[in-house]
Write a protein that holds these residues in place. Structure first.
Motif, short mmCIF file in Angstrom:
data_model
loop_
_atom_site.label_atom_id
_atom_site.label_comp_id
_atom_site.label_asym_id
_atom_site.label_seq_id
_atom_site.Cartn_x
_atom_site.Cartn_y
_atom_site.Cartn_z
N SER A 1 0.88 -1.33 0.23
CA SER A 1 -0.15 0.21 0.40
C SER A 1 0.80 0.99 0.06
CB SER A 1 -0.98 0.26 1.31
OG SER A 1 0.38 -0.12 2.47
N THR A 2 1.68 1.10 -0.31
CA THR A 2 2.88 2.37 -0.17
C THR A 2 4.23 2.22 -1.24
OG1 THR A 2 4.62 1.13 1.16
CG2 THR A 2 3.35 2.30 2.37
N HIS A 3 3.05 1.25 -2.38
CA HIS A 3 3.95 1.47 -3.61
C HIS A 3 4.04 3.14 -4.04
CE1 HIS A 3 4.60 0.45 -7.80
NE2 HIS A 3 5.30 -0.37 -7.40
N PRO A 4 5.45 3.90 -4.07
CA PRO A 4 5.21 5.07 -5.17
C PRO A 4 4.32 5.46 -6.19
CG PRO A 4 7.04 4.01 -5.84
CD PRO A 4 6.49 2.84 -4.45
N GLY A 5 3.38 4.20 -7.11
CA GLY A 5 2.89 4.51 -7.94
C GLY A 5 1.79 4.58 -7.97
N LEU A 6 1.33 4.15 -6.59
CA LEU A 6 0.28 4.92 -5.39
C LEU A 6 0.04 6.12 -5.57
CD1 LEU A 6 -0.83 1.82 -4.02
CD2 LEU A 6 -2.11 2.60 -5.70
N PHE A 7 1.10 7.00 -5.60
CA PHE A 7 0.82 8.17 -4.80
C PHE A 7 0.83 9.73 -5.92
CE2 PHE A 7 1.52 5.44 -2.04
CZ PHE A 7 0.26 5.98 -0.17
N LYS A 8 -0.09 10.61 -5.68
CA LYS A 8 0.49 11.65 -6.37
C LYS A 8 -0.10 13.08 -5.71
CE LYS A 8 -2.53 11.45 -9.98
NZ LYS A 8 -2.24 11.43 -11.43
N LYS A 9 0.85 14.29 -5.60
CA LYS A 9 0.16 15.17 -4.78
C LYS A 9 -0.05 16.43 -5.15
CE LYS A 9 2.39 17.77 -1.35
NZ LYS A 9 2.92 19.09 -1.61
N ALA A 10 -1.08 16.21 -6.57
CA ALA A 10 -1.89 16.67 -7.42
C ALA A 10 -2.79 16.35 -8.23
CB ALA A 10 -1.06 17.77 -7.68
N LEU A 11 -3.60 17.19 -8.02
CA LEU A 11 -4.84 16.65 -9.23
C LEU A 11 -5.76 18.14 -10.25
CD1 LEU A 11 -8.03 17.05 -7.92
CD2 LEU A 11 -7.60 15.65 -6.43
N TYR A 12 -6.03 17.55 -10.85
CA TYR A 12 -6.66 18.35 -12.00
C TYR A 12 -8.32 17.97 -12.20
CZ TYR A 12 -6.91 20.79 -16.35
OH TYR A 12 -7.62 21.48 -17.46
N ILE A 13 -8.74 19.52 -12.18
CA ILE A 13 -10.21 19.31 -12.84
C ILE A 13 -10.68 20.32 -14.27
CG2 ILE A 13 -13.11 19.75 -12.35
CD1 ILE A 13 -11.61 19.35 -8.87
N GLN A 14 -10.76 19.64 -15.05
CA GLN A 14 -11.36 20.35 -16.19
C GLN A 14 -11.97 21.84 -16.01
OE1 GLN A 14 -12.90 18.07 -19.31
NE2 GLN A 14 -11.33 16.82 -19.44
N GLU A 15 -12.21 22.30 -16.75
CA GLU A 15 -12.97 23.80 -16.17
C GLU A 15 -14.42 24.01 -16.66
OE1 GLU A 15 -14.48 27.80 -15.99
OE2 GLU A 15 -11.50 27.11 -15.32
N SER A 16 -14.94 22.71 -17.09
CA SER A 16 -16.44 22.62 -17.51
C SER A 16 -16.50 21.22 -16.10
CB SER A 16 -16.40 21.45 -18.47
OG SER A 16 -15.89 20.10 -18.90
#
Length: 395
Positions: free
Chosen positions: A307-322
């Motif tokens: 559960s600590t695999h680096p591929g699971l983690f991200k620091k940010a996410l993006y939401i499209q304008e629409s």
């Protein structure tokens, strides 16, 4: 006497909601929504809607309120089920419950209620509604339920001011045990009834089986990516702007079969979701395998151990304008503005500290700590205190 239509689902929460409204002096009408009865999907024997509508009827009789059933299955199929299949096919993981509230309960259902002369629509959600005045204008607030264990404000994260103005949440100030206690005291048939599991419409079926009705199985390979794979140790580039840095942090890593080793077979990448652990049927690893990426184009699934695999983690996410939605329209960010908030990226997840960054093409949410299994197609909802301010589809 104001007239309220209660969505009686045949569960304990909506039963007690109806009882409380009656006690408060409203004229209450019970309406049961029938959302699903497609016999071509082989789960109709398991579909509990008949039992539920019967329980709803018994509750209405006990409370002495008028009751009827409305069939919304056509709208449901069109707005929820088709959308879900479409999203899964694209390799995204939708949240049908959030959509069900936005599209069905507080849209199609609400219009029926208003056509019956109702002033309000009420549901058995564990959340609260508040109002404030600004410049002589009423602003509606969507607040978390008092029972932090059951808070369902997240499921209503796509509601508009217009929808909130007509909504009532009678049990938002109560805890689940208190709700059951009231139901038992009133001898309502639903007092001991277990909470419904599964999707808000298909009863007791497991999602993969339901998806298999529409999305054809297609054999593909499961790859395992090592925790020390080169792409996790790549040097962080220099950024010319905050936006560039956020885009980098929110980016989904591109995996190829060459980066890992084949460890098994699967029946279709579109059945799986990021962070999933069960249902892979791959043994012999020291730690359990978690899905870190799916690729519906090449029909490949990428996994990592633990559960600590680096591929699971991200620091940010993006939401499209629409896809950005503000419950509190008066608080929406303009291009270049930021906001500190607490953010939830799935139901039942603890709120996490984050900063919202608004740009002309959308919004980035940057977390204080990297988050596990940020999943495309799910909703991110942001709160200030116990108020849900807005939400958007993770892209």
């Amino acid at each position: 006497m104001k007239r309220v239509v209660v969505g009686l689902s045949g569960g304990v929460d909506s039963s007690v909601a109806a009882y409380l409204l009656k006690e408060q002096g409203y004229e209450v009408i019970g309406l049961f929504m029938k959302n699903w009865h497609d016999d071509s999907v082989t789960i109709s024997d398991e579909c509990p809607w008949l039992e539920d509508s019967n329980d709803a009827l018994l509750v209405a009789e006990k409370l002495g309120i008028p009751f009827q059933t409305v069939d919304l299955s056509e709208e449901y199929k069109e707005r929820i089920v088709d959308y879900m299949f479409n999203e899964y096919e694209k390799g995204r993981t939708p949240n049908p419950d959030v959509l069900c509230n936005r599209e069905i309960k507080f849209d199609v259902f609400m219009k029926i209620a208003l056509s019956l002369g109702a002033d309000y629509v009420a549901t058995g959600h564990y959340c609260r509604k508040g109002t404030i005045e600004e410049d002589g204008k009423k602003i509606y607030r969507l607040l978390a339920g008092v029972d932090t264990n059951k808070d369902q404000s997240y499921f209503l994260c796509q509601l508009s001011q217009e929808q909130l103005s007509k909504a009532l949440f009678p049990i938002g100030e109560l805890t689940k045990p208190q709700v059951r206690e009231i139901a038992a005291k009133m001898e309502l048939v639903t007092a001991e009834k277990k909470d419904s599991q599964g999707l808000c419409f298909i009863g007791k079926v497991r999602l993969p089986e339901f998806l298999q009705q529409q999305l054809k199985p297609k054999e593909g390979t499961i790859y395992e990516i090592a925790t020390d794979a080169a792409l996790y140790n790549a040097e962080t580039p220099q950024f010319a702007s905050v936006k560039e840095q956020l885009a980098y942090e929110a980016e989904t890593k591109a995996y190829t079969p060459q980066m890992g080793k084949a460890v098994g077979k699967h029946q279709g990448a579109h059945y799986y979701t990021i962070g999933q652990r069960k249902g892979l049927n791959v043994g012999g690893t020291k730690e359990p395998l978690f899905i870190i990426a799916t690729d519906v184009e090449t029909n490949a699934i990428y996994t990592g151990q633990g559960s600590t695999h680096p591929g699971l983690f991200k620091k940010a996410l993006y939401i499209q304008e629409s896809e950005i939605h503000w419950v509190r329209e008066d608080m929406q960010l303009k291009d270049g503005e930021t906001m500190e908030a607490m953010v939830r990226i799935r139901y039942r997840q603890a709120l996490k500290k984050a900063t919202l960054h608004k740009f002309d093409n959308g919004m980035y949410i940057e977390f204080e700590e990297p988050q596990s299994a940020i999943t495309e197609g799910q909703f991110a909802a942001w709160y200030i205190g116990d108020e849900l301010i807005g939400s958007g589809v993770i892209s």
